[in-house]
Write an enzyme that holds these catalytic residues in place. Structure first.
Site, PDB file in Angstrom:
ATOM      1  N   GLU A 175       0.794  -1.232   0.000  1.00 23.95           N
ATOM      2  CA  GLU A 175       0.000   0.000   0.000  1.00 23.95           C
ATOM      3  C   GLU A 175       0.830   1.288   0.000  1.00 23.95           C
ATOM      4  O   GLU A 175       0.770   2.069   0.964  1.00 23.95           O
ATOM      5  CB  GLU A 175      -0.940   0.023   1.201  1.00 23.95           C
ATOM      6  CG  GLU A 175      -1.980  -1.072   1.211  1.00 23.95           C
ATOM      7  CD  GLU A 175      -3.083  -0.834   2.262  1.00 23.95           C
ATOM      8  OE1 GLU A 175      -3.081   0.219   2.931  1.00 23.95           O
ATOM      9  OE2 GLU A 175      -3.958  -1.700   2.381  1.00 23.95           O
ATOM     10  N   GLU A 376      -5.509  -8.679   1.476  1.00 25.08           N
ATOM     11  CA  GLU A 376      -6.067  -8.273   2.778  1.00 25.08           C
ATOM     12  C   GLU A 376      -7.544  -7.965   2.602  1.00 25.08           C
ATOM     13  O   GLU A 376      -7.908  -7.092   1.803  1.00 25.08           O
ATOM     14  CB  GLU A 376      -5.412  -6.991   3.322  1.00 25.08           C
ATOM     15  CG  GLU A 376      -4.013  -7.144   3.817  1.00 25.08           C
ATOM     16  CD  GLU A 376      -3.443  -5.840   4.401  1.00 25.08           C
ATOM     17  OE1 GLU A 376      -4.217  -4.991   4.899  1.00 25.08           O
ATOM     18  OE2 GLU A 376      -2.217  -5.680   4.337  1.00 25.08           O
TER      19      GLU A 376
HETATM   20  C1  BGC Z   1      -2.856  -2.252   6.175  1.00 24.95           C
HETATM   21  C2  BGC Z   1      -2.817  -2.986   7.501  1.00 24.95           C
HETATM   22  C3  BGC Z   1      -3.841  -2.392   8.442  1.00 24.95           C
HETATM   23  C4  BGC Z   1      -5.220  -2.516   7.824  1.00 24.95           C
HETATM   24  C5  BGC Z   1      -6.350  -1.994   8.684  1.00 24.95           C
HETATM   25  C6  BGC Z   1      -4.238  -1.977   5.682  1.00 24.95           C
HETATM   26  O1  BGC Z   1      -4.256  -0.774   5.022  1.00 24.95           O
HETATM   27  O2  BGC Z   1      -2.070  -2.906   5.214  1.00 24.95           O
HETATM   28  O3  BGC Z   1      -1.524  -2.905   8.030  1.00 24.95           O
HETATM   29  O4  BGC Z   1      -3.797  -2.963   9.704  1.00 24.95           O
HETATM   30  O5  BGC Z   1      -5.230  -1.775   6.639  1.00 24.95           O
HETATM   31  O6  BGC Z   1      -6.218  -0.624   8.905  1.00 24.95           O
END
Ligand code: BGC
Length: 477
Positions: A175, A376
């Protein structure tokens, strides 16, 4: 949903997973490892940021985090119990190169060798991120400095030589949009700079660092595949007004396109005339840099959390990740989504926009988009421990998280099904953010994203109902 409906939906989802589709979980080093002073680890910008008063909501640091550095075998055992195929973790750059340069530190190398041994024994594939936000503080000016991109390329080379035969998938950077916007433009993340559009050199340098890292990994002869992880948030104007539309398009450029176009299309997007001067740091990039950034990739990592609604006019200091005085000085603001339910963070729960994100990637990049991994997907909720009335066992009934994960997986499968808007995408995996409750950046320990509950006093791990859901999904494939 009732428990039996959830199980039925999980069976339905399991039956629709494409052949070879992988299920996994994701974490990052700074958020879980702790042991920030062990083995000669250097300081990262996040270590420095957390000690500044008022930066972290609950005043915490990540000095212990989840104590994963000591409990790593227990955490791999938890993953083994989940029946997952893939673990996405990040290497801590300052644990491996305390000063952001030089020989890799033995204590750091040993730790990751042991992690990889445990993963091998558990039959779990590795997806390793080289940079998940913990820039070594010794690198002066961080990503504002072009030199940091060169240092990152060198780090990638050293890592490729050391771990090249052991990692299944390499991610260069996680990101770069969030690092640029939160860290350098709005100041809600480390290093806390509030340079607004003058933050854009940090974007270009991360992208250059990405390209150099891809070259370095390949030069080191790594056996695994190589990609990048970008977050994609579909952007909508708050109304039908021309001004809202213009700022929504601007935000789409800032958050999505400037981080994907140069990697996949070989150049920055065209900026509308009225905004073009703001992007001079990008439009003046040399063709040589752009060629480095556009290295062919083996996969594209997509993180999706929520869509963004943008309205013209300054409208306060709220960002999804904290309050930023700098935000209030911009000529646009982020508007609410009252029609959607919210996560613990207050983020809109809008799984259909994951479908939109995939459709946008498909239409913007077409056949230039490599296979996509969902790297994610997750949400924070206020999880409470309850004691089972029968046997006193601690339980966490996080049905909201199960519904969040199931509806997002469903949306991704629908969007990429034959005939759907993102049918051209070769979708390969779904990684839940996150394995453990952890240090959630500026929110400290106030937002729990884990499939596994962590007691931040004694570090006891307690799998939540969502852990059982993921295992059930994995078993019913
Ligand atoms: C990030 C994580 C973060 C998650 C929730 C993502 O943008 O890669 O490190 O914990 O968002 O905020």
């Amino acid at each position: 949903m009732k428990p039996e409906e959830r199980r039925e939906f999980a069976r339905d989802l399991a039956g629709r997973l494409p052949g070879g589709f992988e299920l996994g979980v994701a974490t990052s080093a700074f958020q879980i490892e702790g042991a920030t002073h062990e083995g000669g680890r250097g300081e990262s910008v996040w270590d420095a940021f957390t000690t500044q008063p008022g930066r972290i909501l609950d005043g915490s640091t990540a000095d212990r985090a989840t104590d994963h550095f000591s409990r790593m075998p227990e955490d791999v055992a938890l993953m083994h119990d989940l029946g997952i195929d893939s673990y996405r973790f990040s290497f801590s750059w300052p644990r491996l190169q305390a000063e952001g340069r030089g020989a890799l530190r033995t204590a750091g190398v040993d730790f990751y060798e042991r992690l990889l041994d445990q993963l091998d024994a558990a039959g779990i594939a590795s997806m390793a991120t080289l940079f998940h936000w913990d820039t070594p503080n010794a690198l002066e000016r961080g990503w504002f400095a072009r030199d940091t991109a060169l240092r990152f390329g060198d780090f990638a080379h050293a890592m490729g030589e050391r771990f090249g035969d052991r990692i299944g998938r390499w991610v260069t950077i996680n990101e770069p949009a969030t690092v640029t916007l939160n860290g350098y433009a709005l100041g809600v993340h480390a290093p806390g700079a509030t340079r607004l559009f003058n933050a854009l050199p940090a974007a270009h340098h991360q992208l250059l660092g990405h390209g150099l890292a891809v070259q370095a990994l390949r030069a080191a002869g790594v056996a695994g595949s190589v990609g990048i992880v970008n977050v994609h948030s579909p952007v909508e104007p708050a109304s039908g007004s021309e001004a809202d539309a213009a700022f929504a398009a601007l935000f789409d450029l800032l958050h999505n396109r400037i981080f994907a176009d140069p990697v996949l299309l070989g150049g920055y997007p065209t900026f509308p005339e009225e905004f073009a001067p703001l992007f001079s740091a990008l439009t003046e990039a040399s063709p040589a840099d752009l060629a480095v950034i556009a290295q062919p990739l083996d996969f594209w990592g997509l993180n999706y959390y929520m869509p963004t609604r943008v309205a013209a006019g300054s409208g306060g200091s709220a960002t999804p990740d904290g309050t930023s005085a700098a935000m209030a000085s911009l000529p646009f603001h982020l508007a609410d989504w009252p029609e959607f339910p919210r996560t613990g963070f207050g983020w809109p729960i809008a799984p259909e926009f994951l479908g939109t994100a995939l459709a946008e990637l498909a239409s913007r990049y077409g056949s230039l988009l490599p296979p996509v991994h969902l790297t994610e997907i997750g949400a924070s909720f206020a999880d409470a421990i309850e004691l089972d009335p029968d046997d006193g066992t601690p339980r966490i009934h996080d049905g909201s998280r199960i519904d969040f994960l199931a509806s997002h997986l469903d949306a991704a499968l629908r969007a990429t099904a034959p005939g759907a808007a993102a049918a051209s995408i070769d979708l390969r995996s779904f990684h839940v953010w996150s394995l453990l409750d952890n240090f959630e950046w500026a929110a400290g320990y106030t937002q729990r994203f884990g499939l596994v509950h962590v007691d931040f006093d004694d570090f006891t791990r307690t799998p939540k109902d969502s852990s059982a859901w993921l295992r059930y999904l994995a078993e019913n494939r």
